[in-house]
Design an enzyme around this catalytic site. Structure first.
Site, mmCIF file in Angstrom:
data_model
loop_
_atom_site.group_PDB
_atom_site.id
_atom_site.type_symbol
_atom_site.label_atom_id
_atom_site.label_comp_id
_atom_site.label_asym_id
_atom_site.label_seq_id
_atom_site.Cartn_x
_atom_site.Cartn_y
_atom_site.Cartn_z
ATOM 1 N N ARG A 1 0.868 -1.173 0.000
ATOM 2 C CA ARG A 1 0.000 0.000 0.000
ATOM 3 C C ARG A 1 0.907 1.226 0.000
ATOM 4 O O ARG A 1 2.024 1.186 0.488
ATOM 5 C CB ARG A 1 -0.903 0.022 1.231
ATOM 6 C CG ARG A 1 -1.831 -1.182 1.361
ATOM 7 C CD ARG A 1 -2.639 -1.101 2.650
ATOM 8 N NE ARG A 1 -3.587 -2.208 2.762
ATOM 9 C CZ ARG A 1 -3.321 -3.357 3.377
ATOM 10 N NH1 ARG A 1 -2.134 -3.545 3.949
ATOM 11 N NH2 ARG A 1 -4.229 -4.307 3.444
ATOM 12 N N LYS B 1 -2.651 -2.854 7.739
ATOM 13 C CA LYS B 1 -3.907 -2.445 8.368
ATOM 14 C C LYS B 1 -4.180 -3.288 9.604
ATOM 15 O O LYS B 1 -3.940 -4.496 9.612
ATOM 16 C CB LYS B 1 -5.076 -2.591 7.383
ATOM 17 C CG LYS B 1 -5.127 -1.510 6.316
ATOM 18 C CD LYS B 1 -6.395 -1.645 5.499
ATOM 19 C CE LYS B 1 -6.534 -0.516 4.495
ATOM 20 N NZ LYS B 1 -7.786 -0.652 3.698
ATOM 21 N N HIS C 1 -2.713 2.798 -6.073
ATOM 22 C CA HIS C 1 -3.274 1.560 -5.519
ATOM 23 C C HIS C 1 -3.497 0.522 -6.623
ATOM 24 O O HIS C 1 -3.479 -0.683 -6.354
ATOM 25 C CB HIS C 1 -4.582 1.843 -4.788
ATOM 26 C CG HIS C 1 -4.962 0.770 -3.818
ATOM 27 N ND1 HIS C 1 -4.217 0.482 -2.692
ATOM 28 C CD2 HIS C 1 -5.997 -0.116 -3.807
ATOM 29 C CE1 HIS C 1 -4.776 -0.504 -2.018
ATOM 30 N NE2 HIS C 1 -5.847 -0.894 -2.688
ATOM 31 N N ARG D 1 -0.773 -1.984 -6.820
ATOM 32 C CA ARG D 1 -0.908 -3.100 -5.869
ATOM 33 C C ARG D 1 -1.858 -4.154 -6.434
ATOM 34 O O ARG D 1 -1.592 -5.355 -6.351
ATOM 35 C CB ARG D 1 -1.400 -2.565 -4.530
ATOM 36 C CG ARG D 1 -1.723 -3.608 -3.474
ATOM 37 C CD ARG D 1 -2.009 -2.876 -2.159
ATOM 38 N NE ARG D 1 -2.890 -3.609 -1.273
ATOM 39 C CZ ARG D 1 -2.479 -4.490 -0.359
ATOM 40 N NH1 ARG D 1 -1.199 -4.776 -0.248
ATOM 41 N NH2 ARG D 1 -3.349 -5.094 0.431
ATOM 42 N N HIS E 1 -4.039 -9.379 3.471
ATOM 43 C CA HIS E 1 -5.499 -9.413 3.607
ATOM 44 C C HIS E 1 -5.886 -10.283 4.799
ATOM 45 O O HIS E 1 -5.380 -11.403 4.940
ATOM 46 C CB HIS E 1 -6.146 -9.992 2.342
ATOM 47 C CG HIS E 1 -6.139 -9.054 1.185
ATOM 48 N ND1 HIS E 1 -6.318 -9.477 -0.122
ATOM 49 C CD2 HIS E 1 -5.990 -7.707 1.121
ATOM 50 C CE1 HIS E 1 -6.269 -8.432 -0.919
ATOM 51 N NE2 HIS E 1 -6.073 -7.351 -0.191
ATOM 52 N N TYR F 1 -9.509 -11.132 -7.001
ATOM 53 C CA TYR F 1 -8.570 -11.155 -8.114
ATOM 54 C C TYR F 1 -8.828 -12.336 -9.045
ATOM 55 O O TYR F 1 -8.461 -12.279 -10.219
ATOM 56 C CB TYR F 1 -7.134 -11.173 -7.596
ATOM 57 C CG TYR F 1 -6.788 -9.900 -6.862
ATOM 58 C CD1 TYR F 1 -6.606 -8.713 -7.568
ATOM 59 C CD2 TYR F 1 -6.683 -9.868 -5.476
ATOM 60 C CE1 TYR F 1 -6.324 -7.529 -6.905
ATOM 61 C CE2 TYR F 1 -6.397 -8.691 -4.811
ATOM 62 C CZ TYR F 1 -6.213 -7.528 -5.535
ATOM 63 O OH TYR F 1 -5.940 -6.356 -4.867
#
Length: 306
Positions: free
Chosen positions: A161, A184, A252, A255, A278, A287
């Protein structure tokens, strides 16, 4: 927020403090939560015509929830944004109900509006390579061009990120074979570093006119301060205009491109999940839909029509 009773305001702040300290929510997430739940509490005050203390929050009905959702949609909020607001309200209510000892059934039973989930919008492989080759042309200063190349190479080559790339410190240089990234929610992951990314950062460090102290940001602005994300966003905007790429070609998107191109090359979905940081595999599975959609585009273009 001025419509909310002091007791509700205090409860909201305590919940936000918990989200920040215990759940590791980012400051942007905290701001969004404050706005979403604050708007909900303000609506309920106006809806019932008096200040809503904590006791009144326990008596909110399904009808009240429908009124809030209808008013929010009427104000121009889309289904996706309303679903996000409802999720924040439900999270707050779970926390509040646990501490106040009531059943938040009406709130938690409220159905989220249906919406079409947006697929990630990656760049094609040749477009991603063109971005890497063109980014440095957006600056007349050699060291700034090298800096921008280093950042976008980390985004595409390591799947970082932009906040993670700009969060690197001087102590991270020279880049090791694997980077320890805190993403995150405070989630930690190890990310392999390609030679191209290591070389790009080394070139930037060699040209950077500012001393890179171990505890200071690795990437610097032109005046020596921390590099801000909006500057990289601006560089990407100029790059995509030069290359004729769509507005979705953002930092982004690099990524997204990292993940999609890995998957196309036979990468394991679980491994890609770990590389991206994730929390849920379902997020990474988006994806696979991108890969399938691209396959169908090729099929439609090349399959002989009867």
């Amino acid at each position: 927020m001025t419509l909310i009773s002091p007791a509700c305001r205090d409860a909201l702040q305590n919940w936000l403090d918990g989200q920040r300290a215990l759940a590791g929510a980012s400051e942007n997430t905290i701001i969004a939560y404050r706005g979403d739940v604050g708007e909900f509490l303000s609506f309920m005050t106006l809806h019932h015509g008096n200040s809503q203390g904590l006791g009144a929050l326990e008596r909110i009905s399904i009808s009240d929830m429908r009124a809030w959702m209808a008013q929010t949609r009427a104000g121009g909020t889309g289904a996706r944004s309303l679903a996000r607001k409802l999720s924040a309200v439900k999270s707050f209510y779970r926390w509040l109900a646990e501490r106040a000892g009531f059943e938040p059934t009406a709130v938690l039973a409220t159905r989220s509006p249906k919406f079409q989930k947006k697929l990630p919008r990656p760049l094609a492989e040749d477009a991603a390579r063109a971005v890497l080759d063109t980014v440095e042309m957006q600056s007349t200063s050699n060291w700034v061009g090298a800096r921008d190349v280093a950042v976008v190479t980390l985004l595409y080559g390591c799947g970082l990120r932009i906040s993670e790339a700009l969060g690197l410190k001087g102590a991270d240089s020279p880049l090791p074979a694997s980077l320890r990234i805190i993403g995150k929610g405070g989630k930690e992951r190890m990310v392999p570093v390609l030679d191209a990314a290591r070389d790009a950062v080394a070139t930037y460090v060699r040209l950077c006119p500012y001393p890179l102290e171990a505890a200071a940001p690795l990437f610097r602005g032109v005046r020596g301060g921390p590099l801000h994300a909006r500057l990289i966003q601006g560089v990407m905007a100029r790059t995509r205009m030069q290359l004729g790429l769509p507005a979705t070609a953002t930092p982004h998107a690099l990524r997204h491109s990292f993940a999609t191109h890995l998957l196309s090359a036979g990468g394991d979905l679980r491994a890609i999940q770990e590389l991206l940081g994730h929390a849920s595999l379902s997020t990474t599975q988006a994806y696979t839909a991108v890969d399938t959609a691209r396959l169908m585009e090729v099929y439609d273009r090349t399959h002989p029509k009867a």
